[in-house]
Design an enzyme around this catalytic site. Structure first.
Site, short mmCIF file in Angstrom:
data_model
loop_
_atom_site.label_atom_id
_atom_site.label_comp_id
_atom_site.label_asym_id
_atom_site.label_seq_id
_atom_site.Cartn_x
_atom_site.Cartn_y
_atom_site.Cartn_z
N GLU A 1 38.58 44.74 47.85
CA GLU A 1 38.38 46.03 47.45
C GLU A 1 36.67 46.41 48.05
O GLU A 1 36.71 47.82 48.30
CB GLU A 1 37.97 45.98 45.82
CG GLU A 1 38.01 47.45 45.05
CD GLU A 1 36.55 48.14 45.45
OE1 GLU A 1 36.58 49.28 45.67
OE2 GLU A 1 35.47 47.49 45.43
N ASP B 1 37.04 40.28 44.90
CA ASP B 1 36.27 39.90 45.98
C ASP B 1 34.58 40.17 45.35
O ASP B 1 34.26 40.80 44.61
CB ASP B 1 36.55 40.56 47.22
CG ASP B 1 36.53 42.12 47.14
OD1 ASP B 1 36.88 42.73 45.82
OD2 ASP B 1 36.31 42.72 48.11
#
Length: 393
Positions: free
Chosen positions: A135, A77
């Site tokens: 994350e 991400d």
């Protein structure tokens, strides 16, 4: 054994990293990124399963020899940051940027997967390629969701390994430590409620801004006076909001921040003192407070023998200077949740571009792409060596 992958693969990795950098996606929105990962795994003939924590992917490379299981992890991400670089592969998404290097992590792991898949005859067991979403979405994160979704229901790792780009280290250097590598990272939000009024009549009010400033000052005494100086800890207030205009005493103020620590014992001291101090200061000044405390990622604690193993592989491959002494960071890392369940190691890959280097999460963060070759070569070698170590042990 010293692995140096073909240069054409490194060029593919760099090309993929640039593509991912152009099209970043926020936590829990990594649908296009997930599709790209699946496309590459399919192209390289690597079986996979998808849909873990919505966008997570697990590639599976089964070696031609029986043995244990190693899991290699990359986060996928991006961050809600407006990029301020001038690159040919600039982010095309307004307010979204790969400012933490997850584009490089993803591209390198795909490259490692291709190389390992071509070396299945050498593999004494199974290598899992774990592409983790969210994350950056602390405190929830993507690790627990992947675990809850049964990502390891069929293949359970005997060891988990992750690498993260690190701008404080030069290209060709790696950072690894036994024990805590990254810190506990908790969050808080305080809403202080006083009573407002005219600036000329403060005696009729409870000034929320004054109360907030006292709380902020008092919080800084926790680390300096309650934590053992030998232990790492920090409390940072990152956001304060209050007020209406210059001549109005504010009736409400919000404070947001984070508490970081290197051990669970220190975390508990910070948390207990935080609650006590905030409530006592606010009450003593005649105000009230709504306190929201979010337990975040646990410390990322490396298994000692695996940390030593990684350092041995690094120094044998690149020399002693390639593994300088480093200090742990209090940055938060969702990989810590995997390491609570499985042995493993998290290490840093040097990507420094020179004097103009900006830190992680900065809108001008860049990395030296020549570091990706080091990352692919080392992780490939580490995976093969880890299987041999597991099977010999």
């Amino acid at each position: 054994m010293s692995i140096n992958v073909d240069q054409s693969l490194i060029e593919e990795v760099i090309e993929l990293r640039r593509h991912l950098h152009q099209y970043p996606e926020l936590s829990e929105e990594e649908f296009q990124t997930s599709e790209t990962i699946q496309t590459y795994l399919s192209k390289y003939g690597i079986p996979f399963k998808s849909g873990f924590a919505k966008t997570g992917v697990l590639g599976v490379i089964e070696g031609e020899k029986p043995g244990k299981t190693v899991c290699l992890r990359a986060d996928i991400d991006a961050l809600p940051v407006e990029e301020k670089n001038d690159l040919s592969f600039q982010s095309t998404e307004p307010g979204v940027m790969h400012a933490c290097g997850h584009d490089a992590h993803t591209a390198m792991l795909i490259g490692v997967g291709k190389e390992l898949n071509n070396r299945k005859a050498e593999l004494e067991g199974t290598v899992l390629l774990l592409f983790q979403p969210a994350e950056e979405n602390a405190p929830a994160g993507g690790a627990l969701k992947m675990l809850d979704d049964g990502v390891f229901a069929e293949y359970e790792p005997d060891v988990m390994i992750a690498q993260h780009v690190w701008p404080d280290l030069e290209v060709g250097q790696f950072g690894v430590l036994p024990g805590a590598m990254m810190g506990n990272s908790d969050r808080f939000k305080l809403t202080i409620k006083g009573s407002g009024g005219h600036a000329s009549m403060p005696h009729q009010t409870v000034d929320a801004i004054v109360v907030a400033t006292q709380v902020i000052q008092a919080l800084q005494t926790i680390v300096s006076r309650n934590v053992d100086p030998a232990n790492q800890a920090v409390i940072t207030v990152g956001k304060v909001e209050s007020g209406y205009r210059y001549n109005v005493i504010a009736d409400e103020a919000t404070i947001e921040g984070t508490l970081r620590s290197s051990t669970s014992e220190t975390k508990q001291i910070l948390k207990e003192r935080f609650y006590d101090l905030v409530q006592y200061v606010v009450k003593s000044m005649g105000a009230e407070v709504e306190l929201e405390y979010l337990d975040g990622y646990p410390a990322t604690v490396n298994t000692d023998d695996w940390a030593h193993h990684i350092k041995e592989v690094v120094t044998e491959k690149y020399g002693q200077a390639s593994a300088p002494d480093v200090n742990p960071s209090l940055g938060g890392e969702d990989f810590g949740r995997f390491l609570e369940r499985y042995p493993g190691v998290y290490y840093w890959l040097g990507v420094r571009v020179g004097d103009e280097q900006k830190p992680l999460h900065d809108p001008r963060f860049k990395l030296d792409e020549s570091a990706l070759e080091y990352g692919v070569n080392l992780m490939t070698e580490v995976a093969i060596n880890a299987l041999r170590k597991l099977n010999n042990d």
